[in-house]
Design an enzyme around this catalytic site. Structure first.
Site, mmCIF file in Angstrom:
data_model
loop_
_atom_site.group_PDB
_atom_site.id
_atom_site.type_symbol
_atom_site.label_atom_id
_atom_site.label_comp_id
_atom_site.label_asym_id
_atom_site.label_seq_id
_atom_site.Cartn_x
_atom_site.Cartn_y
_atom_site.Cartn_z
ATOM 1 N N ASP A 91 12.752 -16.749 23.724
ATOM 2 C CA ASP A 91 12.365 -17.005 25.110
ATOM 3 C C ASP A 91 13.461 -17.805 25.812
ATOM 4 O OD1 ASP A 91 11.249 -17.757 27.530
ATOM 5 O OD2 ASP A 91 9.448 -18.646 26.677
ATOM 6 N N ASP B 104 14.276 -22.843 32.045
ATOM 7 C CA ASP B 104 13.596 -21.608 31.668
ATOM 8 C C ASP B 104 12.271 -21.473 32.411
ATOM 9 O OD1 ASP B 104 13.445 -19.373 29.485
ATOM 10 O OD2 ASP B 104 11.477 -20.363 29.414
ATOM 11 N N LEU B 105 12.105 -20.382 33.163
ATOM 12 C CA LEU B 105 10.883 -20.192 33.937
ATOM 13 C C LEU B 105 9.657 -20.107 33.038
ATOM 14 C CD1 LEU B 105 12.766 -19.696 36.353
ATOM 15 C CD2 LEU B 105 11.269 -17.808 37.015
ATOM 16 N N ASP C 6 17.731 -8.410 34.557
ATOM 17 C CA ASP C 6 18.579 -9.152 33.625
ATOM 18 C C ASP C 6 17.764 -9.730 32.469
ATOM 19 O OD1 ASP C 6 21.226 -10.481 33.052
ATOM 20 O OD2 ASP C 6 19.974 -12.262 33.270
ATOM 21 N N HIS D 127 14.332 -12.023 26.946
ATOM 22 C CA HIS D 127 14.149 -13.472 26.947
ATOM 23 C C HIS D 127 12.968 -13.918 27.803
ATOM 24 C CE1 HIS D 127 17.994 -13.996 24.927
ATOM 25 N NE2 HIS D 127 18.511 -13.149 25.788
ATOM 26 N N GLU E 51 18.032 -4.895 30.978
ATOM 27 C CA GLU E 51 19.044 -5.235 29.974
ATOM 28 C C GLU E 51 18.334 -5.862 28.774
ATOM 29 O OE1 GLU E 51 22.655 -8.405 29.131
ATOM 30 O OE2 GLU E 51 20.896 -8.890 30.329
ATOM 31 N N PHE F 70 34.550 6.667 10.541
ATOM 32 C CA PHE F 70 33.202 6.734 11.097
ATOM 33 C C PHE F 70 32.701 8.174 11.027
ATOM 34 C CE2 PHE F 70 30.362 7.409 14.755
ATOM 35 C CZ PHE F 70 29.415 6.429 14.520
ATOM 36 N N ASP G 152 37.553 11.562 16.221
ATOM 37 C CA ASP G 152 38.015 10.186 16.044
ATOM 38 C C ASP G 152 39.223 10.129 15.129
ATOM 39 O OD1 ASP G 152 36.705 10.853 13.669
ATOM 40 O OD2 ASP G 152 36.005 8.797 13.330
#
Length: 489
Positions: free
Chosen positions: A194, A200-201, A231, A235, A261, A302, A426
């Site tokens: 969090d 922190d809200l 954003d 969290h 995100e 890879f 690659d």
């Protein structure tokens, strides 16, 4: 239906000259002509570091570059007037405006308050490591420069769950305020993630939730954006944005696009989040970004056949925004994982020409990054135009080799000369027999990226033997489309 192509229109080290909004006004028509139809703008409100703020150290969300606060009237990107004109100009050019929303934390408070706290273990936020004690916390937000315009809401410690700085002892820590709890449904990194930074809200506090919801409605009425980039969603309580979005969409009277995100290397974490929020948003495909990084840094070892295996775009194609790099992964930033130059064109070809996901182009890849002497990605502008004109129809995957892989798009009737073949490696050069469709029988295909000069002739079954050179990508278009591409250079 035309393809959606998003662009993130900023990078971390843009100059603090307040001119980005004006650049957008001047470039909107050119961006549309280039094939961009969605623009993600940086946070538009005043940050704690004023004119040098990129926008994630949120101070006053009502100050869009209008008030003398934190040492300037303008934000890093310009004034409120320029911002609203930039939005208007983009919309006039039929480019959707995606605004950056940061509601997890606030910084740059106007005064401290004495707050009773307990301290938590930084690597296990559910483990208390102290008795109760008092700290001096930066939690009083009065916004004196704005003086109550647009909102009279002031913030104090009751609106926050915790912080990481005691101004009395001048030390850092994870300080949980008395009577508060960290949200239980957040990412499980550090057991409970969090807390991220700043104040922190507390989203269990009804006054806090009302304040950010009221602001969201005001922001929509002011800006009239088409979508939202959310954003740091991992969290903040997982149900917060589900409810907040519902309220803002109801207020707007339309289904605003939203992309969150959620920074995680495990696709299961992102699909779980999408389940909890009832698929009310998309997420950035962080797992695919790290697949690109592994492909680019494994010296050819890879397994390219697994490139999309654990990606969000495979697991949830309707909820994925694919990207190569962004402001957090660029050199010098906290999540630094910049894709090496030699693989950049390949990565962009893979997301721009793929049938699933909304690809997001990074400003620093489109224009370059002066701060780090990074050049624009070779072939990127051409790939954007190929997506706009020719990347249509059914996709057939050929992820059947550890080095050379590819896919084809069979085209459709709505887009003349559409259809293509992509092959990427690659490591070593190679060929791959791939189907583009019987409608192309007898036609010649050419490498639009110019790595191979000789054409590929499509056989009567609609197949061609497509080539790629060492460590590269080739995108093959039918001759008429290939010739047409020169009109856009």
């Amino acid at each position: 239906m035309d393809n959606k192509t998003m662009m993130q229109y900023f990078e971390w080290y843009l100059p603090d000259n307040g001119l980005l909004w004006r650049k957008i006004i001047n470039n909107a028509q050119g961006l549309k002509d280039a094939g961009i139809n969605m623009i993600w703008l940086p946070p538009s409100y005043k940050g704690a570091s004023g004119k040098s703020s990129v926008g994630y150290d949120v101070y006053d969300t009502y100050d869009l570059g209008e008030f003398d606060q934190k040492g300037s009237v303008s934000t890093k990107y310009g004034t409120r007037q320029d911002y609203l004109q930039a939005v208007k100009t983009l919309k006039e050019n039929n480019i959707q405006v995606i605004t950056d929303i940061v509601l997890n934390h606030m910084m740059g408070a106007d005064a401290c308050e004495q707050v009773t706290v307990t301290e938590d273990d930084s690597s296990n936020r559910e483990r208390c490591i102290s008795d109760s004690f008092e700290i001096s916390a930066w939690t009083k937000f009065d916004f004196p420069g704005r003086n109550g315009k647009y909102s009279k809401k002031v913030w104090d410690a009751s609106n926050f769950s915790g912080t990481d700085w005691d101004n009395d002892s001048k030390r850092n820590g994870i300080f949980l305020f008395e009577g508060k709890n960290w949200n239980k449904e957040t990412d499980q990194e550090n057991v409970n993630y969090d807390y991220l930074m700043g104040a922190d809200l507390d989203t269990d506090n009804k006054d806090t939730v009302k304040a950010v919801t009221d602001w969201g409605k005001w922001y929509y009425d002011t800006v009239e954006m088409d979508g939202l980039r959310l954003d740091a969603v991992k969290h903040i309580s997982f149900d917060f944005y589900k409810n907040w979005l519902k309220n803002i969409r109801q207020h707007a009277g339309k289904e605003l696009f939203a992309v969150g995100e959620y920074w995680a290397r495990e696709v299961d974490k992102m699909t779980h989040y999408l389940d909890v929020v009832d698929n009310s948003m998309s997420l950035f495909d962080v797992t695919l970004h790290y697949s690109f990084l592994r492909a680019a840094t494994s010296n050819g070892n890879f397994d390219m056949s697994t490139l999309f295996a654990d990606s969000l775009v495979k697991a949830r194609p309707d909820n994925a925004v694919t990207f190569v790099d962004n402001h957090d992964t660029q050199p010098g930033q906290a999540l630094y994982s910049f894709i090496p130059e030699w693989f950049k064109t390949s990565a962009y070809a893979l997301i721009l020409l793929h049938k699933d996901g909304i690809p997001c182009i990074f400003y620093g890849d489109y224009y370059g990054i002066v701060h780090d002497h990074v050049k624009p990605v070779e072939g990127l502008r051409k790939l954007i135009k190929i997506r706009e004109k020719y990347a249509y129809g059914e996709q057939i995957d050929y992820f059947d080799n550890c080095n050379q892989v590819g896919f084809t798009r069979l085209g459709d009737e709505e887009h003349p000369n559409s259809g293509l073949a992509l092959i990427v490696t690659d490591e070593t050069a190679g060929t791959k027999r791939m189907k583009v469709g019987k409608q192309f029988s007898g036609k010649n295909f050419y490498d639009a990226l110019g790595h191979i000069n000789s054409p590929v002739t499509i056989d009567e079954e609609g197949f061609g033997e497509f080539m790629v050179i060492d460590g590269s990508v080739s995108v093959w278009l039918v001759e008429e489309a290939y010739d047409e591409m020169f009109l856009y250079e």
